[in-house]
Design an enzyme around this catalytic site. Structure first.
Site, PDB file in Angstrom:
ATOM      1  N   GLY A 286       0.800  -1.306   0.055  1.00  0.00           N
ATOM      2  CA  GLY A 286       0.045  -0.058   0.146  1.00  0.00           C
ATOM      3  C   GLY A 286       0.937   1.185  -0.248  1.00  0.00           C
ATOM      4  O   GLY A 286       1.974   1.347  -0.459  1.00  0.00           O
ATOM      5  N   SER A 287       0.545   2.339   0.664  1.00  0.00           N
ATOM      6  CA  SER A 287       0.969   3.541   0.455  1.00  0.00           C
ATOM      7  C   SER A 287       2.460   3.634   1.173  1.00  0.00           C
ATOM      8  O   SER A 287       3.070   4.579   0.854  1.00  0.00           O
ATOM      9  CB  SER A 287       0.306   4.685   1.416  1.00  0.00           C
ATOM     10  OG  SER A 287      -1.165   4.539   0.879  1.00  0.00           O
TER      11      SER A 287
END
Lengths: 702, 382
Positions: A286-287
């Site tokens: 993810g981020s």
């Protein structure tokens, strides 16, 4: 000669011939037996007559970096029986006390004895006193042997890393498996003849060797930090309802793993509890990927920090897909994209960078390849070849979808940002020593290659601080009092392993960061698997990071480089409303700080002007610049020899330019030494004295 | 008052005071070799047994030395006797044997071991009446059959009295139970009847009957069936009833051609049950190999040939039949023992003469040899 005499002679002759023939028959049968069945019978005899006794070698102990034992071997006694002998020599009533002494039921004992085996273990690894009670019964056909049992004095602490050893002293998992050959030691097998009752007959001159104990293995783990990480992680796993959690604490410069925590939710099986997720399982980052993306893009020159990117007010169409941000944003610079974690911004950067260069950058950070950590079963993660990426894949990769990393991989990648740009190989075993204390194995930090330039690393350090300290930062809960944190949150949807599609409401929440940002000592990654929607990385993982980080820094006696009081309070301005302890502390610290700590000292002398960078290492120069909120432009390598604007000047709008040269290495070394003594010796007593004074004053007031 | 010596002379005839060089070396040398070998075997098969049971590794060895000494005394005595003296022994021997067999059943005298009432307590000693009974029966039959030489053709006057006389003896032995010695008694009876000239059809019929009785006896006791089936397929019952036989095979096989050397055998270390008694031949095979076993066979063969030669040349029917019986006693028992060891016949529990450990058996084997030596001295035979 009469008739009876004649007949008798004939009969006697016949009888003699018959008997002689029978002797001949026996001789023939005997010869046939020896010639035809001889080899088979000889083999049978050898099998029947020879026995072996393995004299166990104790497994070597495992300890943490400070010598705290994590696995030990203790001598125990194992009670066995030779059922044929025992059954012949005793009645079930006589055997009942044996069962009692061994702590098993009489029926269980009888069941073991009736297995038609010549040898059975009745109970293994008993304390010698208990075994003695069984042996003292003096039953024929019962005996005991010394065996070593593995104990884990810290219980389940770091169990997935330390691993397990089996009943027979064989490594089964974790380090016990990875270093089994070193830890196992050398048992001695004695071959001997024994009689039918099993008594060994040591009639051959045996070269009696003593078993050699296994190697003592010293880990890089720190038991205190490990415990801290496991406790904090377990609390959060319980609170958030996660299925598992993993945490990695890594020294970014050496690659030494200080803690590797794997926590399974309550009610998980033993196998799940012992599973080393941090090394063996890949997850979609993810981020947290944005930190790597930004580093690669900066290194590549595809983007500069001030460059602004339009974030499409929250919805951006790539191909036929629409990429969303959690909240709509307009124009953001790189720091802003990272701070608010804009997917659209990251997608645009990734698209600008291009698949090939992005891929190469990720490979340089170690993604898609094993880190080479010395633990079994390491996963490679998933990083497809760029030729297979469609445009949307490239965009998705920018915010960490479609890629999978192991926690240790991600931690190693961020360690490269933290340490100024080098990818180092993480490891958990520091050294191994044989029983006599001679080193068998020594691991030293291994730098694999440079990933990004030091300046890029510095910029990234500053940008990642924004995530924690910025007004819109997603990682504000990761703040640690007294220390500046740089990090990145991550929240990814979980992939359904059967369909390959994303779960709508199951998340992997993570936070990765390092601190103290000015002089990173620890990279810490916290991952929580399978949390419900709403448990974003910044909300669940970041607080765990903060707890682990503050505890670990205190355990490591890391002095604060970002005091909780502001610099102004150190100046002797009277009348300000401050509490006594702060004042006291300032009094105590000021002289020492002025003489030694370059950053604080420079801050003090500089006031509002440009600080004096001269003589500082690049890292210290960046640290000072960060504290005073200056941007730097750097030329050369080594130590600062010149700066523009000059020290004390009124700062302009642009960055401060530093020129570095390797010439003043000696001077810096002396400085570094002085600084080290500051951290180690002066700072701590100063605190203590301050506290003592403070208490004295409070008493006198009363 | 006549001295004891005079009583003895009047009963047994004159002692002939023969020096041992006058004895037949073809008889005593093989026997002496066997006895010395037996002594070695006892020493090395009972070393651990002695340690285990009495704490004295030489316990059984010392006892066997005593047995041999006692046997030599008996041998010396018997070898001095004339034919008349031997004939005078018939009645007392038979009486003593029967009394002892019956005395087994007197509480406190008979000793039961392993379910068999085979040993008689005589003060500190244990005697095995069956062993004496076989010896006495040979004397008795030699006497009986030599008197009935002319009447052997008719069943009623020839073989039948022998059957009637031996029947109770055999039954007493069977009752102990001692199947092995019962078989020995019956085989000796048939051998002597055959030598005495009984008609073959009588012997065939009686033999058939005896086999039927033995078969019934075998079926009556389950353990005999077990032994028999274990004999037929020992490997199937390798851990049970066939164990002994398998261990015997292993010993012989491990010995190979030349053996593992005196004392180096391992099967005696409690693998092979009765290594010092019934299965001593297997230990000989293990330690001295096929060669050693064949030599033992040859030594018994020498005793067979020499004993039978005496019987063959002897004109006196009693002396001849006595020689046949005693030679058969020694060699038939050796044959049965060895046949058991190599798995040719089912396990019997008979010792190997001269070699096996055992008091009564040793003394009686020496007695048989002494008697044979006395017979071999007779002018007709020389």
């Amino acid at each position: 000669m009469n008739e009876p005499f004649r007949r008798r002679r004939v009969r006697i002759g016949a009888l003699t011939i018959v008997l002689a023939a029978l002797f001949a028959l026996i001789a023939l049968r005997l010869a046939a037996l020896v010639v035809f069945d001889g080899p088979r019978l000889t083999a049978l005899a050898r099998m029947e007559h020879t026995g072996e006794v393995a004299l166990a070698a104790p497994r070597g102990p495992l300890s943490d970096r400070n010598g705290e034992p994590l696995a030990l071997s203790a001598e125990t006694r194992s009670v066995y029986a030779r059922p044929p002998q025992l059954l012949a020599a005793s009645t079930p009533q006589e055997r009942a006390p044996l069962a009692a002494a061994l702590g098993i039921t009489p029926s269980a004992l009888e069941a073991k004895l009736h297995r038609r085996a010549p040898f059975v273990w009745l109970r293994r690894h008993l304390p010698p006193a208990r075994a003695q009670a069984a042996e003292a019964l003096g039953l024929d056909g019962v005996g005991a042997l010394n065996e070593y049992k593995r104990f884990y004095p810290e219980g389940t602490l770091a169990a997935p890393v330390v691993g397990l050893a089996g009943m027979d002293g064989q490594g089964l998992s974790g380090l016990e498996l990875q270093y089994d050959r070193l830890i196992r030691g050398e048992p001695v097998v004695l071959r001997f003849y024994h009689d039918a009752l099993g008594h060994p007959i040591f009639d051959s001159p045996l070269a009696l060797k003593t078993p050699e104990a296994g190697a003592r293995v010293v880990l890089t783990l720190d038991a205190r930090i490990q415990a801290l990480a496991e406790n904090d992680l377990a609390a959060e796993v319980r609170k958030s309802g996660a299925r598992r959690g993993a945490a990695v604490v890594l020294d970014p410069f050496s690659g030494q793993v200080l803690a590797l925590a794997n926590i399974a939710a309550d009610g998980a099986s033993i196998g799940e509890r012992l599973h080393d997720t941090a090394v063996q399982d890949a997850f979609e980052p993810g981020s947290t990927m944005k930190g790597l993306l930004a580093s690669i893009a900066l290194q590549d020159g595809a983007i500069t920090p001030p460059q602004r990117i339009y974030c499409e007010d929250g919805a951006y169409t790539v191909g036929r897909r629409v990429i969303h941000d959690d909240s709509p944003h307009g124009w953001l610079d790189l720091g802003g994209i990272i701070e608010v974690s804009s997917n659209i911004g990251a997608s645009k950067i990734a698209l600008k960078l291009g698949a090939k260069r992005f891929y190469d950058g990720l490979r340089a950070f170690g993604l898609g390849a094993r880190t080479g950590i010395d633990l079994p079963g390491e996963a490679r993660g998933i990083l497809r070849k760029p030729s297979a990426w469609r445009e949307i894949d490239l965009a998705n990769h920018g915010f960490g979808q479609g890629v999978a990393v192991t926690p240790i991989q991600l931690a190693a990648a961020y360690a490269a940002i933290a340490n100024g740009g080098y990818l180092v190989r993480p490891y958990v075993v520091k050294a191994a020593y044989d029983a006599a204390g001679r080193p068998l194995l020594t691991h030293t930090p291994e730098v694999l290659h440079r990933v990004i330039a030091p300046g890029i690393a510095h910029t990234m350090n500053r940008l990642l601080q924004g995530v924690v300290n910025g007004p819109d930062g997603t990682g504000r809960l990761a703040r640690v009092s007294d220390f500046v944190v740089a990090g990145k949150t991550g929240t990814a949807q979980m992939v359904n392993p059967t369909t390959g599609a994303y779960y709508q409401s199951r998340l992997v929440a993570s936070f990765i960061g390092f601190l103290p940002a000015g002089d990173p000592r620890l990279v810490i990654l916290v991952v929580l698997y399978d949390v419900a929607h709403g448990h974003f990385g910044g909300l669940t993982a970041a607080p765990v990071f903060s707890d682990i980080a503050s505890g670990a820094l205190s355990d490591l006696n890391v002095a604060s480089t970002a005091p909780h009081y502001d610099a102004a309070s150190l100046l002797p301005t009277a009348g300000a409303a401050r509490d006594d302890s702060a004042e006291e502390l300032a009094d105590q610290l000021a002289p020492a700080v002025l003489s030694g700590d370059d950053t604080t000292a420079a801050a003090l002398t500089g006031g509002d002007g440009v600080p004096d960078f001269s003589g500082l290492s690049l890292r210290r120069a960046f640290a000072l610049a960060r504290r005073r909120h200056f941007d730097l432009e750097v030329e050369g390598d080594g130590y600062v020899v010149a700066q523009r604007p000059a020290p004390g000047a009124v700062p302009g709008a642009g960055p401060v330019t530093l020129r570095l040269a390797p010439a003043v290495a000696e001077a810096e070394k002396a400085g570094a030494l002085k600084t080290a003594s500051m951290h180690g010796i002066l700072a701590a007593p100063a605190n203590r004295i301050a506290r003592a004074r403070h208490q004295a004053r409070r008493r006198s007031r009363r | 008052m006549r001295s004891a010596g005079e009583y003895f002379r009047s009963w047994f005839g004159r002692f002939e005071a023969v020096a041992w060089p006058q004895l037949d070396p073809w008889l005593y040398l093989p026997a002496a070799t066997l006895a010395v070998l037996g002594l070695l075997m006892v020493l090395n098969t009972t070393y651990f047994l002695g340690l285990e049971k009495t704490g004295d590794a030489f316990h059984f060895f010392k006892l066997q030395l005593c047995h041999i000494a006692a046997g030599l005394a008996v041998l010396a005595l018997l070898s001095q006797l004339s034919l008349r003296g031997l004939r005078r022994l018939v009645a007392p021997l038979m009486v003593v044997a029967l009394v002892m067999l019956v005395a087994l059943w007197i509480p406190g005298l008979g000793v039961v071991r392993g379910g068999a009432r085979r040993w008689l307590r005589l003060g500190p000693l244990l005697a095995e009446p069956s062993e004496l009974a076989k010896f006495a029966m040979v004397f008795f039959l030699a006497d009986l059959l030599s008197r009935r030489q002319e009447r052997m053709n008719a069943f009623a006057t020839g073989p039948l009295p022998a059957f009637i006389a031996v029947g109770p003896l055999a039954l007493l032995i069977l009752k102990q139970p001692d199947f092995g010695n019962t078989v020995m008694v019956v085989m000796l009876l048939f051998a002597m009847l055959f030598a005495a000239g009984a008609r073959l059809k009588h012997l065939g019929a009686a033999g058939g009957g005896a086999l039927a009785v033995l078969a019934l006896q075998a079926v009556a006791k389950p353990y005999r069936i077990r032994r028999l089936s274990a004999f037929l397929d020992p490997w199937q019952a390798a851990r049970g009833a066939g164990f002994q036989l398998i261990q015997s095979f292993i010993a012989l096989g491990a010995g190979g051609g030349w053996g593992v050397g005196l004392g180096a055998g391992r099967q005696k270390m409690f693998y092979l049950p009765q290594a010092h008694t019934d299965f001593v031949f297997a230990v000989v095979g293990e330690e001295f190999g096929l060669l050693g076993a064949i030599i033992v066979l040859a030594l018994f063969g020498a005793i067979l040939m020499r004993g039978m030669r005496v019987a063959h040349e002897e004109p006196d029917p009693f002396a001849s039949l006595l020689a046949v019986g005693l030679t058969a006693l020694l060699t038939l028992q050796a044959l049965v023992n060895m046949a058991v060891v190599i798995g040719l016949v089912p396990t019997k529990g008979l010792p190997l003469p001269f070699l096996s450990y055992g008091g009564t058996a040793m003394v009686m084997a020496m007695a048989a040899l002494g008697t044979l030596l006395a017979l071999a001295r007779r002018p007709a035979v020389r």
